[in-house]
Design a protein around this motif. Structure first.
Motif, PDB file in Angstrom:
ATOM      1  N   ALA A   1     -31.237  33.901 -38.829  1.00 49.65           N
ATOM      2  CA  ALA A   1     -29.822  33.527 -38.788  1.00 49.65           C
ATOM      3  C   ALA A   1     -29.071  34.531 -37.929  1.00 49.65           C
ATOM      4  CB  ALA A   1     -29.217  33.466 -40.188  1.00 49.65           C
ATOM      5  N   LEU A   2     -28.100  34.040 -37.180  1.00 48.49           N
ATOM      6  CA  LEU A   2     -27.185  34.895 -36.430  1.00 48.49           C
ATOM      7  C   LEU A   2     -25.883  35.005 -37.211  1.00 48.49           C
ATOM      8  CD1 LEU A   2     -27.570  33.661 -32.734  1.00 48.49           C
ATOM      9  CD2 LEU A   2     -28.593  35.684 -33.799  1.00 48.49           C
ATOM     10  N   SER A   3     -25.303  36.190 -37.221  1.00 47.89           N
ATOM     11  CA  SER A   3     -24.034  36.393 -37.916  1.00 47.89           C
ATOM     12  C   SER A   3     -23.096  37.225 -37.059  1.00 47.89           C
ATOM     13  CB  SER A   3     -24.251  37.068 -39.276  1.00 47.89           C
ATOM     14  OG  SER A   3     -24.957  38.286 -39.132  1.00 47.89           O
ATOM     15  N   ILE A   4     -21.796  36.982 -37.268  1.00 45.59           N
ATOM     16  CA  ILE A   4     -20.728  37.757 -36.648  1.00 45.59           C
ATOM     17  C   ILE A   4     -19.937  38.401 -37.780  1.00 45.59           C
ATOM     18  CG2 ILE A   4     -18.648  37.662 -35.227  1.00 45.59           C
ATOM     19  CD1 ILE A   4     -19.795  35.189 -33.864  1.00 45.59           C
ATOM     20  N   THR A   5     -19.678  39.700 -37.652  1.00 45.41           N
ATOM     21  CA  THR A   5     -19.079  40.470 -38.740  1.00 45.41           C
ATOM     22  C   THR A   5     -17.680  40.944 -38.376  1.00 45.41           C
ATOM     23  OG1 THR A   5     -21.291  41.232 -39.325  1.00 45.41           O
ATOM     24  CG2 THR A   5     -19.483  42.429 -40.294  1.00 45.41           C
ATOM     25  N   VAL A  28     -32.429  39.592 -47.136  1.00 41.58           N
ATOM     26  CA  VAL A  28     -32.356  39.431 -45.695  1.00 41.58           C
ATOM     27  C   VAL A  28     -32.646  40.791 -45.073  1.00 41.58           C
ATOM     28  CG1 VAL A  28     -30.771  37.473 -45.661  1.00 41.58           C
ATOM     29  CG2 VAL A  28     -29.851  39.776 -45.697  1.00 41.58           C
ATOM     30  N   LEU A  29     -33.413  40.771 -44.003  1.00 41.87           N
ATOM     31  CA  LEU A  29     -33.707  41.968 -43.226  1.00 41.87           C
ATOM     32  C   LEU A  29     -33.011  41.814 -41.878  1.00 41.87           C
ATOM     33  CD1 LEU A  29     -35.266  44.569 -42.429  1.00 41.87           C
ATOM     34  CD2 LEU A  29     -37.162  43.065 -41.744  1.00 41.87           C
ATOM     35  N   VAL A  30     -32.157  42.767 -41.531  1.00 37.26           N
ATOM     36  CA  VAL A  30     -31.507  42.757 -40.224  1.00 37.26           C
ATOM     37  C   VAL A  30     -32.509  43.297 -39.210  1.00 37.26           C
ATOM     38  CG1 VAL A  30     -29.554  43.584 -38.858  1.00 37.26           C
ATOM     39  CG2 VAL A  30     -29.258  43.126 -41.299  1.00 37.26           C
ATOM     40  N   VAL A  31     -32.908  42.453 -38.251  1.00 34.61           N
ATOM     41  CA  VAL A  31     -33.926  42.878 -37.280  1.00 34.61           C
ATOM     42  C   VAL A  31     -33.299  43.293 -35.950  1.00 34.61           C
ATOM     43  CG1 VAL A  31     -35.750  41.503 -38.312  1.00 34.61           C
ATOM     44  CG2 VAL A  31     -34.366  40.498 -36.514  1.00 34.61           C
ATOM     45  N   GLN A  77     -25.336  40.196 -35.609  1.00 33.42           N
ATOM     46  CA  GLN A  77     -26.625  40.551 -36.207  1.00 33.42           C
ATOM     47  C   GLN A  77     -27.588  39.368 -36.189  1.00 33.42           C
ATOM     48  OE1 GLN A  77     -23.738  40.822 -38.325  1.00 33.42           O
ATOM     49  NE2 GLN A  77     -23.305  42.875 -37.558  1.00 33.42           N
ATOM     50  N   LEU A  78     -28.857  39.686 -36.126  1.00 35.85           N
ATOM     51  CA  LEU A  78     -29.940  38.717 -36.326  1.00 35.85           C
ATOM     52  C   LEU A  78     -30.699  39.144 -37.564  1.00 35.85           C
ATOM     53  CD1 LEU A  78     -31.952  36.435 -35.477  1.00 35.85           C
ATOM     54  CD2 LEU A  78     -33.128  38.186 -34.118  1.00 35.85           C
TER      55      LEU A  78
END
Length: 265
Positions: free
Chosen positions: A226-230, A122-125, A113-114
């Motif tokens: 921010a970049l995330s890995i879930t 936080v808004l996931v774009v 996610q970005l």
């Protein structure tokens, strides 16, 4: 319209030529790079405005929540944090990060996610999930409390201390079974983020989920996203995935430092 500059110690702008909005902007800008709080006399010195003028402006800015009083001093208000967090450009950040997100998704096989910070959320774009096996994986358009997510903590850790103190003045709402709701505990968590470069979410944003995130930062150090890995709580992103994420964001941050116009300030 040309910008009004501040040069402490020298004669300030002619107040008679400035609009009230310009004077208010001068007062707010006087907090940039200086102490987190100041007396009206200090603000008058920094801006070149008369003391009576500064008193009137401060009174109105306090009423609007842009400044707050602390004894004889004033400091930036919570609304300033929220407005500052809304200056990010989600479309520009998405354009910058999309190729990297695709590479991370392919390399790890995990949802990526970005997110950007909007106020206290936080808004996931953008989200690349594929045929995700895990319910509740964040999707584009989702919003969550910043302090309850890996992406939010990655970004919060990169704000100046005085801005973070504004965020902590409001209660930290619970979003998942392990959400951090103590300001002191969140402070300690963010210290760890600064030390290690990544932030983790272990069932803080919701039950059954985990994530690791790293911030995208402008040349001045402030976060633009921010970049995330879930993954599932029982199988969080591996150290190898976290290392790949950190390397990817560091590469993007180098690009941002080299060409700050990639994302507008």
């Amino acid at each position: 319209m040309s910008a009004v500059s501040i040069d402490p110690g020298r004669a300030g702008p002619d107040a008679s030529t400035l609009s009230m909005a310009a004077k208010a902007a001068l007062v707010l800008a006087a907090f940039s790079g200086g102490p987190g709080s100041a007396r009206c006399s200090e603000l008058a010195h920094r801006t070149g405005l008369s003391l009576s003028c500064v008193h009137r402006i401060v009174k109105e800015l306090v009423e609007q929540g842009l400044l707050e009083r602390r004894g004889y001093e004033v400091l930036l208000g919570l609304k300033m944090f929220e407005l500052g967090a809304r200056t990010q450009r989600p479309h520009e950040v998405r354009q910058l990060a999309l190729t990297t997100m695709v590479d991370l998704h392919r390399a790890t096989g995990r949802p990526v996610q970005l997110s950007v910070l909007e106020g206290r959320e936080v808004l996931v774009v953008e989200a690349l999930s594929g045929p995700s096996r895990w319910p509740g994986v964040p999707q584009a358009g989702d919003r969550l409390p910043a302090h309850a997510t890996a992406a939010g903590k990655a970004m919060l850790a990169r704000y100046p201390a005085e801005w973070l103190s504004l965020y902590l003045r409001s209660p930290l709402e619970r979003a998942g079974p392990r959400t951090i709701t103590s300001g002191a505990a969140l402070d300690r968590e963010l210290d760890g983020v600064r030390a290690h470069g990544t932030a983790w979410d272990l069932q803080e944003s919701g039950p059954g989920l985990s994530a690791v995130a790293a911030a995208l930062r402008r040349a001045d150090g402030l976060p633009v996203g921010a970049l995330s890995i879930t993954g599932p709580a029982g199988a969080p992103p591996t150290p190898r995935a976290a290392t790949a994420l950190q390397a990817a964001t560091e590469d993007l941050n180098r690009r941002l430092r080299t060409d700050p116009h990639l994302v507008s300030p």
